[in-house]
Design an enzyme around this catalytic site. Structure first.
Site, PDB file in Angstrom:
ATOM      1  N   PRO A 124       0.820  -1.230   0.000  1.00 18.58           N
ATOM      2  CA  PRO A 124       0.000   0.000   0.000  1.00 18.58           C
ATOM      3  C   PRO A 124       0.847   1.270   0.000  1.00 18.58           C
ATOM      4  O   PRO A 124       0.499   2.262  -0.652  1.00 18.58           O
ATOM      5  CB  PRO A 124      -0.821  -0.131   1.301  1.00 18.58           C
ATOM      6  N   TYR A 125       1.959   1.252   0.718  1.00 22.16           N
ATOM      7  CA  TYR A 125       2.861   2.408   0.743  1.00 22.16           C
ATOM      8  C   TYR A 125       3.458   2.649  -0.652  1.00 22.16           C
ATOM      9  O   TYR A 125       3.507   3.789  -1.133  1.00 22.16           O
ATOM     10  CB  TYR A 125       3.965   2.137   1.775  1.00 22.16           C
ATOM     11  N   ILE A 126       3.858   1.565  -1.306  1.00 21.32           N
ATOM     12  CA  ILE A 126       4.451   1.696  -2.644  1.00 21.32           C
ATOM     13  C   ILE A 126       3.405   2.226  -3.626  1.00 21.32           C
ATOM     14  O   ILE A 126       3.701   3.057  -4.493  1.00 21.32           O
ATOM     15  CB  ILE A 126       5.002   0.322  -3.106  1.00 21.32           C
ATOM     16  N   LYS A 129       3.009   5.966  -3.065  1.00 21.77           N
ATOM     17  CA  LYS A 129       4.135   6.692  -3.665  1.00 21.77           C
ATOM     18  C   LYS A 129       3.991   6.737  -5.194  1.00 21.77           C
ATOM     19  O   LYS A 129       4.236   7.769  -5.827  1.00 21.77           O
ATOM     20  CB  LYS A 129       5.462   6.020  -3.289  1.00 21.77           C
TER      21      LYS A 129
END
Ligand SMILES: NC(=O)c1ccc[n+]([C@@H]2O[C@H](COP(=O)([O-])OP(=O)(O)OC[C@H]3O[C@@H](n4cnc5c(N)ncnc54)[C@H](OP(=O)(O)O)[C@@H]3O)[C@@H](O)[C@H]2O)c1
Length: 217
Positions: A124-126, A129
């Protein structure tokens, strides 16, 4: 140039302010709390208040360039990843476009070029970004996207491995100091404008590594 650093109290941000000063820029440190003003001043920055989840655009007034190095961090929930790393970054891009601030350096992450290659809890973080990067790339701004791998607090070496518009999966960790120095090098000219550059620890002097004609080390 007046360079506004969003996330100026963070690991990269704190290291970046004095380097910008040394390079002849006028850094503005955008932070969330007045308690952080002394730290920003000690590092040669002009402190201004701005919260990506609230009001921050007035803090960008007069800037020629923006560095986005804010992040919700690993100890918050995915809600903050969406609100800071994704939505906050997109709001910063729009605020710059509205104010005619053309130059934008984004600290993204290795892997953000193609989130489908990443699985597991970091995905989810990737994705956040990736979406923020795409918004910047589709904007009218002169952007450089830096995608560092895992960050360390080691001393800077002045050397990195830089990959222009490719996002290889393995390499050495990189220090926050070397990422900060890479930001200053990017702001020194337009050689990196329009590129997404994955950064690992490496052996090539930063100025050399960040020339597009030398894309891998
Ligand atoms: N950690 C890694 O290994 C890694 C790898 C690749 C990329 N990155 C990216 O590199 C960037 C910088 O990393 P870092 O280690 O320097 O991060 P950091 O030390 O966690 O600093 C992040 C900064 O963002 C600020 N921030 C958080 N929410 C905010 C908000 N709503 N409004 C304004 N500022 C806010 C924080 O403010 P406070 O000081 O008030 O908390 C903090 O100063 C981040 O974008 C991160 O995603 C990290």
């Amino acid at each position: 140039m007046v360079v506004a650093v969003i996330g100026a109290n963070g690991g990269i941000g704190r290291r970046l302010l004095p380097l910008l000063n040394d390079a002849g820029h006028e850094p503005v440190g955008v932070v969330r709390s007045e308690d952080q003003f002394d730290t920003i001043r000690e590092r040669g920055g002009e402190p201004r208040l701005g919260d990506l989840e609230d009001e921050f655009a007035p803090a960008l007034e007069g800037a020629d360039a923006i560095v986005f190095t804010a992040g919700a961090g690993g100890s918050t929930g995915w809600d903050k990843t969406i609100l800071v790393d994704l939505w906050g970054a997109e709001r910063a891009v729009r605020a710059c476009a509205k104010r005619g601030i053309d130059r934008f350096v984004m600290i993204s992450s290795r892997g953000a070029g193609d989130p489908e290659r990443r699985q597991g809890p970091i995905k989810p973080y990737i994705v956040a970004k990736h979406v923020a990067d795409r918004t910047l790339q589709r904007s009218s701004l002169d952007e450089t996207i830096l995608r560092p791998t895992r960050l360390t607090d080691e001393e800077g070496t002045g050397r990195v491995a830089a990959y222009f518009d490719e996002d290889p999966e393995t390499g050495d960790p990189i220090s926050r100091a070397d990422v900060a120095q890479s930001v200053v090098t990017c702001l020194d000219g337009d050689a990196t404008v329009g590129h997404a550059i994955t950064l690992y620890g490496g052996g090539t002097p930063i100025e050399e590594a960040l020339r597009p004609d030398r894309s891998t080390q």
